[in-house]
Design an enzyme around this catalytic site. Structure first.
Site, PDB file in Angstrom:
ATOM      1  N   SER A  52      45.766  33.513 -18.379  1.00 49.86           N
ATOM      2  CA  SER A  52      46.979  34.273 -18.073  1.00 49.86           C
ATOM      3  C   SER A  52      48.021  34.195 -19.180  1.00 49.86           C
ATOM      4  CB  SER A  52      47.590  33.776 -16.761  1.00 49.86           C
ATOM      5  OG  SER A  52      47.964  32.412 -16.863  1.00 49.86           O
TER       6      SER A  52
ATOM      7  N   ASP B 107      57.895  30.526 -15.477  1.00 47.20           N
ATOM      8  CA  ASP B 107      57.840  29.415 -14.537  1.00 47.20           C
ATOM      9  C   ASP B 107      57.379  28.217 -15.352  1.00 47.20           C
ATOM     10  OD1 ASP B 107      54.963  29.351 -14.625  1.00 47.20           O
ATOM     11  OD2 ASP B 107      54.887  30.903 -13.097  1.00 47.20           O
TER      12      ASP B 107
ATOM     13  N   HIS C 287      54.178  28.882 -17.449  1.00 48.77           N
ATOM     14  CA  HIS C 287      53.987  30.103 -18.231  1.00 48.77           C
ATOM     15  C   HIS C 287      55.193  30.360 -19.135  1.00 48.77           C
ATOM     16  CE1 HIS C 287      51.212  30.748 -14.813  1.00 48.77           C
ATOM     17  NE2 HIS C 287      50.463  31.337 -15.726  1.00 48.77           N
TER      18      HIS C 287
END
Length: 424
Positions: free
Chosen positions: A40, A326, A329
């Site tokens: 991700s 967050d 990330h």
């Protein structure tokens, strides 16, 4: 030795004018022939679909999203796709290969095959898997995952014996016991074939311990037999423990061919997926970026264990992962490491990437590419450089010519001015 003072002088001049050319803690590439595998933190499609325009989710510069040089999937990893039903077909090709994934299978997920299993075994499996992947991608251009067709002549179907949480193992497949067999003391076989790739990475796994079923204990035993060459690969259970063991995997590098999977006890396993390796290349070390969580979650160091010189350079941040989207990330340190993908660099080394290939105050360790020449700093203010003197000789000649030209011009104008004054 008579050139040493010149070397010292040149190095002193370089240091005085601030040209250090130190190694930088980034991953980079020599040219446009590179590829990145990720999750991700480098998945541009995930950002576009789930978080429009919020690229702070990634550690990757958005300018690279349209490069066509990234294979990434949020929530996944190559290891996870290789073994489990949660699948993404990682596919890519390049001379210089970079990996920034692995965090989606860590002790945080606490995977184990059975309730009495051991996640430590799976961390060991992860390390062994990535060791093979990194070694092989230093000599192959292309990686993808492929299905492995197999034929089992019985009526039993694969069973989801090995599962935990949302993860269900399907590579290798476990063929259930036939209905007319009373216990697990039986021999079972299945044919499988590998074709279309130069080499393959396939799993060969056993339960290394005493497996209990209906008051009886069984020792696992699995073999792969190459029917074309006669080579056999096998594992037998050697441990006497009855709890705390799990599915130990070895990751075999196999050629194309026709194979027979054989079990002499317990359940038959047969590979269903393989890493397909294609297009051999000149040895080029891979680069691996540490893939870990914020400290609030437990991570592992298996990619670091797998990434060893000379086939792999490992890059890491010195601080905790703290994202801006967050906590997991968008970390500044890892964004900085990936920023090296925005430009070409001539030299890679254990210490980092060198931006220039001329000189440096740091001697590159385990260098690869067109690297600067330098030696260790033996005093606090005087680096001693040892390199080809030809550039310095040429520089001296050019400086000498420049001085001569300047002197000639000065004499010319002085003479010309004197003549003008005489006639005036």
């Amino acid at each position: 030795m008579f050139l040493l003072p010149r070397f010292c002088l040149v190095c002193s001049i370089i240091s005085t004018f601030g040209f250090q050319n130190p190694p930088t803690n980034v991953v980079s590439h020599f040219n446009d022939d590179w590829f990145l595998f990720g999750d991700s933190r480098t998945d541009c499609n995930h950002v576009v679909k789930t978080n429009p325009r919020n690229y702070s989710y990634m550690d990757l510069n958005p300018a690279l999203c349209d490069s066509g040089k990234i294979s990434s999937k949020a929530g996944n990893s190559i290891f996870r796709s290789f073994h489990f039903t949660d699948f993404y077909n990682y596919t890519g090709e390049g001379q210089q290969i970079i990996f920034y994934e692995g965090v989606n299978f860590t002790p945080y997920h606490a995977f184990k095959c059975t309730s009495v299993g051991n996640n430590d075994i799976w961390m060991q499996n992860k390390g062994l898997f990535y060791t093979q992947v990194y070694k092989k991608m230093a000599v192959y251009r292309s990686l993808t995952l492929v299905n492995v067709p197999y034929v089992y002549n019985g009526s039993a179907q694969p069973t989801a014996l090995c599962k935990s949480g949302s993860l269900i193992l399907n590579n290798p497949a476990y063929i259930a016991r036939e209905a007319n067999v009373g216990d697990y003391y039986y021999k079972s076989e299945a044919d499988f074939s590998l074709s279309g790739c130069d080499e393959y990475i396939v799993p060969l796994c056993i339960f290394n311990g005493k497996f209990l079923s209906n008051t009886k204990y069984y020792d696992d035993s699995q073999y792969y037999f190459n029917k074309d060459t006669g080579v056999i690969y096998g594992l037998n259970s050697t441990e006497t423990i009855t709890t705390g063991f799990d599915f130990n995997c070895h990751y075999l590098v196999l050629p194309s061919g026709n194979y027979l999977a054989i079990s002499n006890e317990l359940l038959l396993t047969v590979p269903t997926k393989a890493i397909c390796l294609n297009k051999r290349k000149v040895f080029t070390p891979v680069q691996v970026v540490d893939s870990r969580w914020n400290n609030a979650r437990q991570s592992d160091n298996m990619t670091a264990v797998a990434c060893q010189l000379p086939y792999c350079y490992f890059r890491n941040s010195t601080s905790n992962y703290v994202g801006i989207y967050d906590v997991n990330h968008g970390d500044a340190g890892f964004t900085s490491i990936l920023s090296g993908l925005l430009y070409d660099s001539p030299c890679f080394s254990q210490q980092g990437v060198f931006r220039y290939d001329n000189v440096s105050t740091v001697w590159p360790l385990f260098p690869f590419g067109n690297c600067p020449t330098a030696a260790s700093i033996i005093s606090s203010d005087l680096p001693i450089c040892v390199y080809d003197p030809l550039p310095i000789i040429l520089l001296g000649i050019l400086l000498g010519v420049a001085v001569i030209v300047i002197v000639v011009l000065l004499l010319y104008f002085m003479v010309d001015n004197g003549i003008r004054q005489h006639y005036a």
